[in-house]
Write a protein that holds these residues in place. Structure first.
Motif, PDB file in Angstrom:
ATOM      1  N   VAL A   1      20.596  77.808  19.999  1.00  0.00           N
ATOM      2  CA  VAL A   1      21.914  77.168  19.969  1.00  0.00           C
ATOM      3  C   VAL A   1      22.947  78.287  19.984  1.00  0.00           C
ATOM      4  O   VAL A   1      22.938  79.156  19.104  1.00  0.00           O
ATOM      5  CB  VAL A   1      22.099  76.285  18.730  1.00  0.00           C
ATOM      6  N   LYS A   2      23.809  78.259  20.990  1.00  0.00           N
ATOM      7  CA  LYS A   2      24.788  79.335  21.182  1.00  0.00           C
ATOM      8  C   LYS A   2      26.167  78.749  21.448  1.00  0.00           C
ATOM      9  O   LYS A   2      26.299  77.567  21.784  1.00  0.00           O
ATOM     10  CB  LYS A   2      24.371  80.198  22.384  1.00  0.00           C
ATOM     11  N   LYS A   3      27.169  79.627  21.324  1.00  0.00           N
ATOM     12  CA  LYS A   3      28.550  79.233  21.636  1.00  0.00           C
ATOM     13  C   LYS A   3      28.920  79.725  23.034  1.00  0.00           C
ATOM     14  O   LYS A   3      28.371  80.745  23.510  1.00  0.00           O
ATOM     15  CB  LYS A   3      29.500  79.831  20.611  1.00  0.00           C
TER      16      LYS A   3
ATOM     17  N   SER B   1      26.076  85.813  24.656  1.00  0.00           N
ATOM     18  CA  SER B   1      24.972  86.229  25.521  1.00  0.00           C
ATOM     19  C   SER B   1      23.660  85.702  24.957  1.00  0.00           C
ATOM     20  O   SER B   1      23.571  85.319  23.783  1.00  0.00           O
ATOM     21  CB  SER B   1      24.929  87.750  25.622  1.00  0.00           C
ATOM     22  N   LEU B   2      22.646  85.687  25.812  1.00  0.00           N
ATOM     23  CA  LEU B   2      21.352  85.160  25.396  1.00  0.00           C
ATOM     24  C   LEU B   2      20.265  85.733  26.288  1.00  0.00           C
ATOM     25  O   LEU B   2      20.464  85.915  27.491  1.00  0.00           O
ATOM     26  CB  LEU B   2      21.329  83.630  25.486  1.00  0.00           C
ATOM     27  N   LYS B   3      19.109  85.976  25.686  1.00  0.00           N
ATOM     28  CA  LYS B   3      17.920  86.406  26.431  1.00  0.00           C
ATOM     29  C   LYS B   3      16.744  85.604  25.907  1.00  0.00           C
ATOM     30  O   LYS B   3      16.446  85.657  24.712  1.00  0.00           O
ATOM     31  CB  LYS B   3      17.684  87.900  26.211  1.00  0.00           C
ATOM     32  N   ILE B   4      16.095  84.827  26.775  1.00  0.00           N
ATOM     33  CA  ILE B   4      14.897  84.094  26.377  1.00  0.00           C
ATOM     34  C   ILE B   4      13.695  84.721  27.063  1.00  0.00           C
ATOM     35  O   ILE B   4      13.832  85.401  28.083  1.00  0.00           O
ATOM     36  CB  ILE B   4      15.009  82.578  26.683  1.00  0.00           C
ATOM     37  N   SER B   5      12.517  84.470  26.499  1.00  0.00           N
ATOM     38  CA  SER B   5      11.340  85.187  26.983  1.00  0.00           C
ATOM     39  C   SER B   5      10.183  84.271  27.334  1.00  0.00           C
ATOM     40  O   SER B   5      10.120  83.111  26.921  1.00  0.00           O
ATOM     41  CB  SER B   5      10.893  86.202  25.933  1.00  0.00           C
TER      42      SER B   5
ATOM     43  N   ASP C   1      25.357  75.525  30.840  1.00  0.00           N
ATOM     44  CA  ASP C   1      24.026  76.149  30.806  1.00  0.00           C
ATOM     45  C   ASP C   1      23.074  75.414  29.862  1.00  0.00           C
ATOM     46  O   ASP C   1      21.895  75.762  29.777  1.00  0.00           O
ATOM     47  CB  ASP C   1      24.135  77.620  30.371  1.00  0.00           C
ATOM     48  N   THR C   2      23.585  74.409  29.167  1.00  0.00           N
ATOM     49  CA  THR C   2      22.742  73.606  28.280  1.00  0.00           C
ATOM     50  C   THR C   2      21.661  72.916  29.108  1.00  0.00           C
ATOM     51  O   THR C   2      21.964  72.136  30.022  1.00  0.00           O
ATOM     52  CB  THR C   2      23.582  72.568  27.535  1.00  0.00           C
ATOM     53  N   ALA C   3      20.407  73.211  28.798  1.00  0.00           N
ATOM     54  CA  ALA C   3      19.297  72.709  29.599  1.00  0.00           C
ATOM     55  C   ALA C   3      17.981  73.145  28.981  1.00  0.00           C
ATOM     56  O   ALA C   3      17.944  73.952  28.043  1.00  0.00           O
ATOM     57  CB  ALA C   3      19.386  73.235  31.039  1.00  0.00           C
ATOM     58  N   LEU C   4      16.920  72.623  29.550  1.00  0.00           N
ATOM     59  CA  LEU C   4      15.563  73.067  29.244  1.00  0.00           C
ATOM     60  C   LEU C   4      15.150  74.042  30.341  1.00  0.00           C
ATOM     61  O   LEU C   4      15.314  73.748  31.535  1.00  0.00           O
ATOM     62  CB  LEU C   4      14.628  71.858  29.214  1.00  0.00           C
ATOM     63  N   TYR C   5      14.643  75.185  29.950  1.00  0.00           N
ATOM     64  CA  TYR C   5      14.255  76.220  30.902  1.00  0.00           C
ATOM     65  C   TYR C   5      12.747  76.464  30.811  1.00  0.00           C
ATOM     66  O   TYR C   5      12.201  76.646  29.719  1.00  0.00           O
ATOM     67  CB  TYR C   5      15.005  77.528  30.623  1.00  0.00           C
ATOM     68  N   PHE C   6      12.119  76.446  31.980  1.00  0.00           N
ATOM     69  CA  PHE C   6      10.688  76.703  32.065  1.00  0.00           C
ATOM     70  C   PHE C   6      10.437  78.008  32.815  1.00  0.00           C
ATOM     71  O   PHE C   6      11.134  78.309  33.796  1.00  0.00           O
ATOM     72  CB  PHE C   6       9.976  75.597  32.849  1.00  0.00           C
ATOM     73  N   CYS C   7       9.402  78.736  32.390  1.00  0.00           N
ATOM     74  CA  CYS C   7       8.868  79.800  33.232  1.00  0.00           C
ATOM     75  C   CYS C   7       7.566  79.281  33.852  1.00  0.00           C
ATOM     76  O   CYS C   7       6.912  78.379  33.297  1.00  0.00           O
ATOM     77  CB  CYS C   7       8.620  81.091  32.456  1.00  0.00           C
ATOM     78  N   ALA C   8       7.197  79.842  34.977  1.00  0.00           N
ATOM     79  CA  ALA C   8       5.991  79.402  35.668  1.00  0.00           C
ATOM     80  C   ALA C   8       5.458  80.530  36.526  1.00  0.00           C
ATOM     81  O   ALA C   8       6.225  81.384  36.997  1.00  0.00           O
ATOM     82  CB  ALA C   8       6.282  78.174  36.519  1.00  0.00           C
ATOM     83  N   ARG C   9       4.140  80.509  36.744  1.00  0.00           N
ATOM     84  CA  ARG C   9       3.473  81.596  37.466  1.00  0.00           C
ATOM     85  C   ARG C   9       3.263  81.280  38.940  1.00  0.00           C
ATOM     86  O   ARG C   9       2.991  80.141  39.294  1.00  0.00           O
ATOM     87  CB  ARG C   9       2.106  81.865  36.825  1.00  0.00           C
ATOM     88  N   ASN C  10       3.383  82.335  39.737  1.00  0.00           N
ATOM     89  CA  ASN C  10       2.986  82.259  41.132  1.00  0.00           C
ATOM     90  C   ASN C  10       4.039  81.602  42.013  1.00  0.00           C
ATOM     91  O   ASN C  10       4.988  80.985  41.518  1.00  0.00           O
ATOM     92  CB  ASN C  10       1.664  81.497  41.263  1.00  0.00           C
ATOM     93  N   SER C  11       3.865  81.717  43.312  1.00  0.00           N
ATOM     94  CA  SER C  11       4.854  81.137  44.220  1.00  0.00           C
ATOM     95  C   SER C  11       4.839  79.611  44.144  1.00  0.00           C
ATOM     96  O   SER C  11       5.868  78.966  44.311  1.00  0.00           O
ATOM     97  CB  SER C  11       4.582  81.592  45.655  1.00  0.00           C
ATOM     98  N   TYR C  12       3.685  79.042  43.859  1.00  0.00           N
ATOM     99  CA  TYR C  12       3.578  77.574  43.772  1.00  0.00           C
ATOM    100  C   TYR C  12       3.361  77.100  42.334  1.00  0.00           C
ATOM    101  O   TYR C  12       2.845  76.023  42.098  1.00  0.00           O
ATOM    102  CB  TYR C  12       2.475  77.046  44.694  1.00  0.00           C
TER     103      TYR C  12
ATOM    104  N   THR D   1      11.934  76.158  27.011  1.00  0.00           N
ATOM    105  CA  THR D   1      12.860  76.611  25.971  1.00  0.00           C
ATOM    106  C   THR D   1      14.155  75.831  26.125  1.00  0.00           C
ATOM    107  O   THR D   1      14.786  75.866  27.182  1.00  0.00           O
ATOM    108  CB  THR D   1      13.154  78.117  26.109  1.00  0.00           C
ATOM    109  N   LEU D   2      14.534  75.118  25.072  1.00  0.00           N
ATOM    110  CA  LEU D   2      15.781  74.354  25.097  1.00  0.00           C
ATOM    111  C   LEU D   2      16.932  75.259  24.689  1.00  0.00           C
ATOM    112  O   LEU D   2      16.907  75.854  23.607  1.00  0.00           O
ATOM    113  CB  LEU D   2      15.694  73.154  24.159  1.00  0.00           C
ATOM    114  N   VAL D   3      17.901  75.369  25.565  1.00  0.00           N
ATOM    115  CA  VAL D   3      19.109  76.143  25.287  1.00  0.00           C
ATOM    116  C   VAL D   3      20.278  75.170  25.174  1.00  0.00           C
ATOM    117  O   VAL D   3      20.523  74.381  26.094  1.00  0.00           O
ATOM    118  CB  VAL D   3      19.372  77.182  26.389  1.00  0.00           C
ATOM    119  N   THR D   4      20.964  75.219  24.046  1.00  0.00           N
ATOM    120  CA  THR D   4      22.138  74.375  23.818  1.00  0.00           C
ATOM    121  C   THR D   4      23.343  75.279  23.627  1.00  0.00           C
ATOM    122  O   THR D   4      23.330  76.170  22.772  1.00  0.00           O
ATOM    123  CB  THR D   4      21.943  73.494  22.572  1.00  0.00           C
ATOM    124  N   VAL D   5      24.353  75.067  24.452  1.00  0.00           N
ATOM    125  CA  VAL D   5      25.580  75.853  24.366  1.00  0.00           C
ATOM    126  C   VAL D   5      26.705  74.901  23.970  1.00  0.00           C
ATOM    127  O   VAL D   5      27.064  74.003  24.729  1.00  0.00           O
ATOM    128  CB  VAL D   5      25.898  76.549  25.693  1.00  0.00           C
TER     129      VAL D   5
END
Lengths: 108, 115
Positions: B11-13, B17-21, B90-101, B109-113
């Motif tokens: 949860v940010k204002k 700045s923010l860095k998720i991993s 930018d408030t959203a759910l962010y996914f990482c995923a492997r490979n081109s497909y 990761t849920l980011v709330t601004v």
């Protein structure tokens, strides 16, 4: 930039019936296309890659076809567990790549 | 077993700045792409960008170019998505995923601004 367009937006199908979902690319992507299933509260799951290759553990009722600009995902005999949103994604050439806007499959 | 484990909700204002991993395991980290996907509440998947960990080649969707930065730390098998100036949009759910497909996905990761 290649744009992916899916149709229809919503599909309502009875259990046991066939569901046919379409995905169109704004230019040829040969067979660099993947399909995903996403259920509420879950991460998407890869169903199909290279337009027609089922991912590991995906039931045979899911099949993909097409090449160039026109693609189809077919669910041969819909089950209640197949209620979800389905997305296509191209990965042609170099990135950036893109998703379609999704098709929601509902069970009648 | 291939696993992608993302950092926790934030949860940010606006203006912060923010860095998720996204920490990966179970395969050779340097031989695949790792990408990021945004999903705003009730909306579809948006392809943001991707990094080839082996050489650091990073590509962005025009929609996200200049607003986010994707990076990788090969020493700890981790890929990052960062913002220098967050917006409420930018408030959203962010996914990482492997490979081109995107054959394997993180849990999101849920980011709330919000002010």
């Amino acid at each position: 930039e290649i744009v992916m367009t899916q149709s229809p937006a919503t599909l309502s199908v009875s259990p046991g019936e066939r569901a046919t979902l379409s995905c169109r690319a704004s230019q040829s992507i040969t067979t660099y296309l993947a399909w995903f299933q996403q259920k509420p509260g879950q991460a998407p799951r890869l169903l199909i890659y290279s337009a027609s290759t089922r991912a590991t553990g995906i039931p045979a009722r899911f099949s993909g076809s097409g090449s160039g600009t026109e693609f189809t995902l077919t669910i041969s005999s819909l089950q209640s567990d197949d209620s979800a949103v389905y997305y296509c994604q191209h990965y042609s050439n170099w990135p950036p790549w893109a998703f379609g806007q999704g098709t929601k499959v509902e069970i009648k | 077993e291939v696993q992608l484990v993302q950092s926790g909700a934030e949860v940010k204002k606006p203006g912060e700045s923010l860095k998720i991993s996204c920490k990966v395991s179970g395969y050779d980290f340097t031989t695949h792409w790792i990408g990021w996907v945004r999903q705003m509440s009730g909306k579809g998947l948006e392809w943001m960008g991707i990094v080839y960990v082996g050489d650091g080649d990073t590509r962005y969707s025009p929609s996200f170019q200049g607003h986010v930065t994707i990076s990788a730390d090969r020493s700890i098998n981790t890929v990052y998505l960062q913002w220098s100036t967050l917006k409420a949009s930018d408030t959203a759910l962010y996914f990482c995923a492997r490979n081109s497909y995107f054959d394997y996905w993180g849990q999101g990761t849920l980011v709330t601004v919000t002010s």
